[in-house]
Design an enzyme around this catalytic site. Structure first.
Site, mmCIF file in Angstrom:
data_model
loop_
_atom_site.group_PDB
_atom_site.id
_atom_site.type_symbol
_atom_site.label_atom_id
_atom_site.label_comp_id
_atom_site.label_asym_id
_atom_site.label_seq_id
_atom_site.Cartn_x
_atom_site.Cartn_y
_atom_site.Cartn_z
ATOM 1 N N SER A 101 28.143 -41.620 -16.119
ATOM 2 C CA SER A 101 27.790 -40.236 -16.444
ATOM 3 C C SER A 101 26.339 -39.914 -16.085
ATOM 4 O O SER A 101 25.432 -40.699 -16.353
ATOM 5 C CB SER A 101 27.998 -40.007 -17.943
ATOM 6 N N CYS A 140 23.270 -38.636 -28.110
ATOM 7 C CA CYS A 140 22.545 -37.369 -28.136
ATOM 8 C C CYS A 140 21.848 -37.201 -29.480
ATOM 9 O O CYS A 140 22.183 -37.869 -30.456
ATOM 10 C CB CYS A 140 23.482 -36.215 -27.838
HETATM 11 C C1 LIG Z 1 19.627 -39.629 -13.991
HETATM 12 C C2 LIG Z 1 20.502 -40.163 -15.087
HETATM 13 C C3 LIG Z 1 21.200 -39.274 -15.902
HETATM 14 C C4 LIG Z 1 22.032 -39.739 -16.914
HETATM 15 N N1 LIG Z 1 22.732 -38.850 -17.680
HETATM 16 C C5 LIG Z 1 23.613 -39.303 -18.617
HETATM 17 C C6 LIG Z 1 24.421 -38.389 -19.347
HETATM 18 O O1 LIG Z 1 24.370 -37.162 -19.170
HETATM 19 N N2 LIG Z 1 25.290 -38.906 -20.273
HETATM 20 C C7 LIG Z 1 25.413 -40.244 -20.488
HETATM 21 O O2 LIG Z 1 26.235 -40.659 -21.311
HETATM 22 N N3 LIG Z 1 24.659 -41.133 -19.793
HETATM 23 C C8 LIG Z 1 23.764 -40.698 -18.871
HETATM 24 N N4 LIG Z 1 23.019 -41.611 -18.146
HETATM 25 C C9 LIG Z 1 23.168 -43.046 -18.409
HETATM 26 C C10 LIG Z 1 24.127 -43.711 -17.423
HETATM 27 O O3 LIG Z 1 25.415 -43.170 -17.521
HETATM 28 C C11 LIG Z 1 24.192 -45.233 -17.643
HETATM 29 O O4 LIG Z 1 24.654 -45.501 -18.958
HETATM 30 C C12 LIG Z 1 22.842 -45.912 -17.483
HETATM 31 O O5 LIG Z 1 22.111 -45.296 -16.450
HETATM 32 C C13 LIG Z 1 22.948 -47.394 -17.195
HETATM 33 O O6 LIG Z 1 23.678 -47.660 -16.009
HETATM 34 P P1 LIG Z 1 22.966 -47.861 -14.544
HETATM 35 O O7 LIG Z 1 21.888 -48.872 -14.713
HETATM 36 O O8 LIG Z 1 24.067 -48.313 -13.628
HETATM 37 O O9 LIG Z 1 22.430 -46.539 -14.166
HETATM 38 C C14 LIG Z 1 22.160 -41.150 -17.136
HETATM 39 C C15 LIG Z 1 21.449 -42.034 -16.312
HETATM 40 C C16 LIG Z 1 20.634 -41.567 -15.296
HETATM 41 C C17 LIG Z 1 19.898 -42.551 -14.437
#
Ligand SMILES: Cc1cc2nc3c(=O)[nH]c(=O)nc-3n(C[C@H](O)[C@H](O)[C@H](O)COP(=O)(O)O)c2cc1C
Ligand SMILES: Cc1cc2nc3c(=O)[nH]c(=O)nc-3n(C[C@H](O)[C@H](O)[C@H](O)COP(=O)(O)OP(=O)(O)OC[C@H]3O[C@@H](n4cnc5c(N)ncnc54)[C@H](O)[C@@H]3O)c2cc1C
Ligand code: FES
Lengths: 245, 298
Positions: free
Chosen positions: B19, B126
């Site tokens: 997400s 949130c």
């Molecule tokens: C730019 C950005 C926006 C994100 N927005 C959300 C969000 O709206 N809702 C959510 O549950 N997680 C959000 N996340 C968290 C990611 O879904 C994920 O849990 C987290 O980035 C760890 O995974 P990764 O290291 O592969 O990015 C966001 C992460 C990033 C980098």
């Protein structure tokens, strides 16, 4: 953040300035930086000059652009980048089409084979006209050059004689120019502006039909744009809501 | 060889878009699904249109990545069209939901179902309306209430995404036990200061860290929760290559989500992960992807 020290600030007109600063990064025409004003905002800006000193031309819209446009000699400019896919600078006869400050990112492409089409709402929006030997100027209100839009200037000339056409400006103007370009095949490159937050292809705010303007663009070929149903039609606003262009 | 995973819905491979990464515009989601993702989670959607924070919203210094987008979103009433566009890829789209109250979670989840989402993911990270800087996930009673209510109102699977920024993630996971799967982990609270500007980089000052640097934190939580609860888990946090994904599965994940790395390697990371997984399974004599889940716990 990267930094540089402002070498010079030139006022072009009441709301547009050029800032010049040294920078060793390899930057190509059409690429942009995310310029940071600590405590205020971070905005995308492209280059109007790429010699030893790099040049950015800024039109003042809000707080961030105002702050950067008023940076003085010795002040620090903070930025990330350069980012984005540049123009492919080809040999031969070029047509450069720019609306308002959109012409700025085309300035590094000017050579003796370049013809400029400069358009604006009023005469005050026309900048860099002195850099072109051959040019057409059009304004919406007719206060400078001919009255009309960029596409009207094209109708007065034979665009098939150009080896490459470059355009930069609001999407609605680019769309009308694209629609006029029959039989140009892929001899055109357009630089798009969509709202940007991250500048590196992660936030989705600048996207168009699955492409990110910040990383897959801002420069797209005519052929790529022809396949994009969102082009000139809809985009997401800053919150992510789809709006008409 | 079987790459399909069962998360209450069948997903053709275990790689899901996380997400908040390139999932606000329906056309982008569609393109990512066409680039090999088994499913995609949308950006978290709330009741009303929300602008989010002003840039800078990201700080990038590999392997550290911090974001503070600020839950910008168009509001649930404006999101149906994006889901419709994305569903043209004919793969599952999972609607991420955030709210301030039980009622908001429930209403948004129902709309997601109406729009055609295949499952919903509750973003429990949130802000809590009554708590200063506290997240909803830190209130187990509220988490339990939200999950129970949403489960009772919709017929598609409900996943709960947990935050590592709570004092006791096991308690949070137990409170969300009625979910069809747990998604671990959301970003880790962090910040960065620019020493030349002498100011925090992100306009919101604080942000959430993601990317390679948080992988060990994610692995630990997946392992710990799998050991405590034996629920289906979707692992997320810092996955950059097939070995990272396998590590999450060995810790207990049935599938994984991939986020931050997409900006480094592009959307094609999903196709690459699929190819690399097939090779991994051939090399290690694995017929069914399920065989990997939780092997490190045995
Ligand atoms: C730019 C950005 C926006 C994100 N927005 C959300 C969000 O709206 N809702 C959510 O549950 N997680 C959000 N996340 C968290 C990611 O879904 C994920 O849990 C987290 O980035 C760890 O995974 P990764 O290291 O592969 O990015 C966001 C992460 C990033 C980098
Ligand atoms: C890839 C790219 C390259 C760019 N290169 C340049 C450049 O070289 N020079 C330059 O001056 N600008 C350039 N821009 C536009 C520039 O980023 C915006 O003008 C800037 O973000 C305005 O920020 P602000 O905080 O000053 O104003 P804001 O507070 O964001 O805006 C104030 C008001 O002006 C309106 N507005 C803002 N920008 C524009 C715009 N571009 N056109 C019409 N209305 C606008 C807003 O909607 C708002 O109503 C570029 C944009 C992109 C995406
Ligand atoms: S500005 Fe974030 S994806 Fe382009």
């Amino acid at each position: 953040m990267k930094t540089s020290i402002i070498y010079e600030n030139i006022k072009l007109n009441d709301n547009t300035n050029i800032i010049k600063f040294p920078c060793n990064e390899k930057i190509e025409p059409g690429q942009f930086i995310m310029a940071w004003v600590p405590g205020i905002n971070e905005i995308p800006l492209s280059f109007s000059g790429l010699n030893d000193l790099k040049e950015i031309t800024i039109k003042i819209y809000g707080k961030a652009s105002e702050h950067i446009a008023h940076l003085k000699k010795g002040d620090t400019v903070f930025f990330r980048g350069p980012y984005g896919k540049p123009f492919e600078n080809t040999a031969g006869k070029k047509l450069l089409i720019g609306a308002g400050t959109g012409i700025a990112s085309l300035v590094p492409l000017i050579d003796k084979n370049a013809y400029g089409v400069l358009s604006g709402k009023t005469g005050n929006d026309i900048v860099f006209q002195d850099r072109f030997e051959k040019k057409s100027i059009v304004t919406d209100d007719g206060s400078y050059g001919k009255k009309g839009y960029a596409v009207d200037a094209l109708k007065d000339m034979d665009i098939s004689e150009f080896d490459m056409i470059y355009a930069c400006g609001p999407e609605i103007m680019l769309k009308s120019v694209m629609d006029y370009m029959v039989n140009i095949n892929d001899r055109a490159q357009f630089s798009l502006e969509r709202p940007m937050k991250c500048g590196i292809g992660i936030c989705d705010s600048c996207s168009i039909n699955g492409y990110q303007v910040c990383t897959d663009g801002p420069v797209f070929s005519l052929k790529q744009l022809m396949g994009m149903s969102e082009f000139g039609s809809t985009r997401l606003n800053y919150s992510g809501k789809r709006i008409k262009i | 060889m079987n790459l399909e995973v069962d998360l209450g819905i069948k997903i053709s491979n275990p790689f899901i878009l996380a997400s908040g990464i390139l999932d606000e515009n329906g056309y982008t989601i569609k393109k990512i699904l066409e680039s090999g993702a088994g499913a995609a989670v949308t950006k978290s959607i709330g009741m009303e249109e929300r602008r989010g924070y002003e840039p800078p919203v990201v700080y990038e210094n590999d392997p550290v990545f911090i974001n503070a987008i600020g839950l910008s979103n168009p509001g649930i009433d404006n999101f149906g069209e994006e889901i419709k566009i994305a569903l043209a890829a004919k793969k599952p789209v999972i609607g991420s939901v955030f709210g301030k109250t039980v009622e908001e979670f429930s209403l948004i989840a129902r709309k997601m179902e109406q729009y055609g989402a295949s499952a919903v993911e509750l973003n429990l990270s949130c802000p809590h309306v009554n708590g200063y800087g506290m997240e909803i996930g830190s209130d187990p009673d509220l988490v339990n209430e939200i999950v129970s209510e949403v489960k009772s109102k919709i017929n598609i699977p409900v996943y709960s995404k947990l935050s590592p920024n709570t004092s006791d993630i096991v308690e949070e996971a137990k409170a969300a036990e009625k979910s069809d799967a747990l998604v671990l982990i959301n970003t880790v609270k962090a910040m960065a200061i620019d020493i030349k500007a002498k100011k925090p980089v992100l306009s919101n000052i604080y942000g959430g860290m993601s990317g390679k640097a948080i992988k060990p934190v994610g692995i630990r939580y997946v392992y710990e929760i799998k050991r405590e609860l034996n629920k289906k888990i979707i692992g997320v946090g810092g996955i950059e290559n097939i070995n990272d994904a396998v590590e999450y599965m060995m810790a207990g994940a049935s599938a994984v989500q991939i986020g931050t790395v997409v900006y480094k390697y592009g959307k094609n990371i999903f196709n690459k992960m699929n190819n690399d997984l097939v090779n991994y399974m051939i090399d290690n004599n694995i017929d069914n992807i399920d065989e990997l889940t939780g092997v490190a716990l045995k």
